[in-house]
Design a protein around this motif. Structure first.
Motif, PDB file in Angstrom:
ATOM      1  N   UNK A   1     -34.812  33.585 -27.612  1.00  0.00           N
ATOM      2  CA  UNK A   1     -33.650  32.730 -27.851  1.00  0.00           C
ATOM      3  C   UNK A   1     -33.106  32.950 -29.260  1.00  0.00           C
ATOM      4  N   UNK A   2     -34.025  33.076 -30.232  1.00  0.00           N
ATOM      5  CA  UNK A   2     -33.593  33.295 -31.614  1.00  0.00           C
ATOM      6  C   UNK A   2     -34.582  34.249 -32.285  1.00  0.00           C
ATOM      7  N   UNK A   3     -34.037  35.176 -33.072  1.00  0.00           N
ATOM      8  CA  UNK A   3     -34.827  36.139 -33.836  1.00  0.00           C
ATOM      9  C   UNK A   3     -34.486  35.959 -35.308  1.00  0.00           C
ATOM     10  N   UNK A   4     -35.513  35.862 -36.150  1.00  0.00           N
ATOM     11  CA  UNK A   4     -35.309  35.733 -37.595  1.00  0.00           C
ATOM     12  C   UNK A   4     -35.884  36.975 -38.266  1.00  0.00           C
TER      13      UNK A   4
ATOM     14  N   UNK B   1     -34.501  26.983 -42.204  1.00  0.00           N
ATOM     15  CA  UNK B   1     -34.256  26.962 -40.756  1.00  0.00           C
ATOM     16  C   UNK B   1     -35.188  25.963 -40.084  1.00  0.00           C
ATOM     17  N   UNK B   2     -34.825  25.481 -38.886  1.00  0.00           N
ATOM     18  CA  UNK B   2     -35.650  24.464 -38.217  1.00  0.00           C
ATOM     19  C   UNK B   2     -37.014  24.994 -37.804  1.00  0.00           C
ATOM     20  N   UNK B   3     -37.995  24.122 -37.790  1.00  0.00           N
ATOM     21  CA  UNK B   3     -39.330  24.486 -37.313  1.00  0.00           C
ATOM     22  C   UNK B   3     -39.287  24.806 -35.817  1.00  0.00           C
ATOM     23  N   UNK B   4     -40.064  25.799 -35.416  1.00  0.00           N
ATOM     24  CA  UNK B   4     -40.170  26.159 -34.011  1.00  0.00           C
ATOM     25  C   UNK B   4     -38.909  26.721 -33.402  1.00  0.00           C
ATOM     26  N   UNK B   5     -38.032  27.268 -34.234  1.00  0.00           N
ATOM     27  CA  UNK B   5     -36.722  27.687 -33.729  1.00  0.00           C
ATOM     28  C   UNK B   5     -36.692  29.123 -33.221  1.00  0.00           C
TER      29      UNK B   5
ATOM     30  N   UNK C   1     -47.637  32.052 -48.449  1.00  0.00           N
ATOM     31  CA  UNK C   1     -46.496  31.171 -48.172  1.00  0.00           C
ATOM     32  C   UNK C   1     -45.550  31.808 -47.161  1.00  0.00           C
ATOM     33  N   UNK C   2     -45.400  33.137 -47.238  1.00  0.00           N
ATOM     34  CA  UNK C   2     -44.578  33.835 -46.253  1.00  0.00           C
ATOM     35  C   UNK C   2     -45.126  33.627 -44.843  1.00  0.00           C
ATOM     36  N   UNK C   3     -46.429  33.771 -44.695  1.00  0.00           N
ATOM     37  CA  UNK C   3     -47.011  33.625 -43.360  1.00  0.00           C
ATOM     38  C   UNK C   3     -46.941  32.177 -42.875  1.00  0.00           C
ATOM     39  N   UNK C   4     -47.090  31.234 -43.776  1.00  0.00           N
ATOM     40  CA  UNK C   4     -46.942  29.834 -43.355  1.00  0.00           C
ATOM     41  C   UNK C   4     -45.520  29.542 -42.896  1.00  0.00           C
ATOM     42  N   UNK C   5     -44.532  30.128 -43.594  1.00  0.00           N
ATOM     43  CA  UNK C   5     -43.149  29.921 -43.181  1.00  0.00           C
ATOM     44  C   UNK C   5     -42.872  30.600 -41.838  1.00  0.00           C
TER      45      UNK C   5
ATOM     46  N   UNK D   1     -41.716  29.346 -32.441  1.00  0.00           N
ATOM     47  CA  UNK D   1     -42.006  28.423 -31.350  1.00  0.00           C
ATOM     48  C   UNK D   1     -43.367  28.777 -30.756  1.00  0.00           C
ATOM     49  N   UNK D   2     -44.017  27.859 -30.055  1.00  0.00           N
ATOM     50  CA  UNK D   2     -45.285  28.190 -29.398  1.00  0.00           C
ATOM     51  C   UNK D   2     -45.132  29.433 -28.512  1.00  0.00           C
ATOM     52  N   UNK D   3     -46.049  30.372 -28.666  1.00  0.00           N
ATOM     53  CA  UNK D   3     -45.975  31.625 -27.934  1.00  0.00           C
ATOM     54  C   UNK D   3     -45.100  32.671 -28.591  1.00  0.00           C
ATOM     55  N   UNK D   4     -44.463  32.308 -29.715  1.00  0.00           N
ATOM     56  CA  UNK D   4     -43.596  33.256 -30.406  1.00  0.00           C
ATOM     57  C   UNK D   4     -44.378  34.360 -31.095  1.00  0.00           C
ATOM     58  N   UNK D   5     -43.700  35.468 -31.354  1.00  0.00           N
ATOM     59  CA  UNK D   5     -44.344  36.669 -31.881  1.00  0.00           C
ATOM     60  C   UNK D   5     -43.918  36.959 -33.314  1.00  0.00           C
TER      61      UNK D   5
END
Length: 347
Positions: A161-164, A222-226, A246-250, A256-260
């Motif tokens: 749905x969204x790629x960052x 950006x929103x969490x889990x987006x 901090x990069x990995x925490x962000x 989102x759950x299951x996101x890669x």
């Protein structure tokens, strides 16, 4: 646009010098190293004692840094002679700049890659980086084939749905993500406003719909889990070790759950000579955070951020793309040990 003969000659000479360093000087230094009695050294400390005493080491080290400096000089002159770009064309992409953003000292205190002034300093610098990025890879990334290979081989086919895309620069990886996943919303994030302005122009020239945002990759806003996918190409080694967690925490927060997560960068190969050349490249190319990143437990950082199945896999930019494990094909010339870090946010 036809480039003036003198500018093209300077670019061709700088590129030829880089190729000779990689495909001529480096293999000869390797041959000298292999010919020293006692066999290959098992660690970089032993390899360094041998390599630094070889007759070919001085020319190799000098030419690595000198040819890079020459390249940036030639590129800067060529871009200057091209003059200002015409007014940017309208298009579907958008750009959100943050006028209150203060660039961190670890980012601005170095001329990264030896590029004078850094990529963040001006619109001219961004254009220099755009042209130089092709030549730094020995002229083998025309039309961003390298980034398309990363997107096609290292990113699973899904309905994202969204790629960052973090640390997107002037968009070379973001363009490929948009082209492969036309149904996804694609967001490119970077610190450098000049690079983002150039990315916006290039995306609109291609008719690509991308949102570019100026932000710190550790706090994107950006929103969490987006996001179903968070990527970066050549970002990890540009960050201090204190910033990487901090990069990995962000990234974990964004997913989102299951996101890669798919981050393209470099790893040590286990070949002491090869790895020593890469570690010293960190200093000779003004990349102070590269050597620490190579020695760090980056997978552990990803796991500590809450991501699962964090693993590095080798990447062959010549066409093979993502490989199994950390095993690269044998090659005589100097080349980057590309690798892809993959991880997943638990469902």
């Amino acid at each position: 646009m036809t480039r003036p003969v003198a500018d093209q000659a300077r670019l061709d000479f700088a590129l030829s010098l880089r190729r000779q360093w990689a495909a001529g000087v480096y293999p000869r230094l390797r041959a000298e190293y292999d010919a020293v009695p006692g066999g290959r050294r098992s660690n970089m400390a032993d390899a360094m004692r041998v390599v630094h005493a070889l007759p070919g080491y001085g020319p190799f080290a000098w030419l690595e840094r000198g040819s890079q400096q020459l390249l940036w000089h030639a590129v800067s002159e060529a871009v200057e002679h091209e003059g200002a770009l015409p007014e940017a064309p309208p298009g579907p992409s958008t750009l959100v700049l943050d006028p209150k953003l203060r660039l961190p000292g670890w980012y601005t205190d170095w001329d990264i890659h030896l590029q004078p002034g850094g990529v963040w300093s001006s619109d001219h610098a961004a254009r220099v980086y755009e042209l130089g990025a092709r030549l730094v890879m020995l002229g083998e990334n025309d039309d961003y084939e390298f980034h398309r290979l990363f997107t096609s081989s290292a990113v699973p086919a899904r309905d994202y749905r969204r790629i960052v895309d973090l640390g997107c620069g002037f968009g070379k990886s973001t363009f490929s993500l948009r082209q492969r996943f036309p149904g996804a919303e694609v967001i490119g994030v970077d610190l450098a406003a000049p690079c983002l302005r150039l990315a916006l122009r290039r995306a609109n020239e291609r008719g690509l719909r991308i949102t570019f945002r100026q932000a710190d990759c550790t706090k994107t806003g950006l929103p969490s889990g987006c996001a179903g996918l968070v990527t970066s190409t050549m970002l990890l080694h540009e960050l201090p070790l204190t910033v990487l967690p901090r990069l990995f925490r962000e990234a974990a927060r964004l997913l989102a759950p299951g996101g890669l997560l798919r981050f393209l960068d470099f790893r040590y190969t286990g070949d002491a000579f090869r790895d020593l050349a890469m570690r010293e490249h960190s200093a000779r190319n003004n990349e102070p955070y590269l050597a620490p990143m190579l020695a760090a437990d980056v997978c552990g950082m990803a796991r500590a951020a809450g991501l699962h199945d964090a693993v590095w896999r080798a990447f062959d930019e010549r066409g093979g793309g993502l490989l199994e494990g950390l095993h690269w094909p044998a090659r005589p010339e100097w080349h980057f040990p590309w690798a892809v870090l993959g991880a997943e946010k638990p469902a």
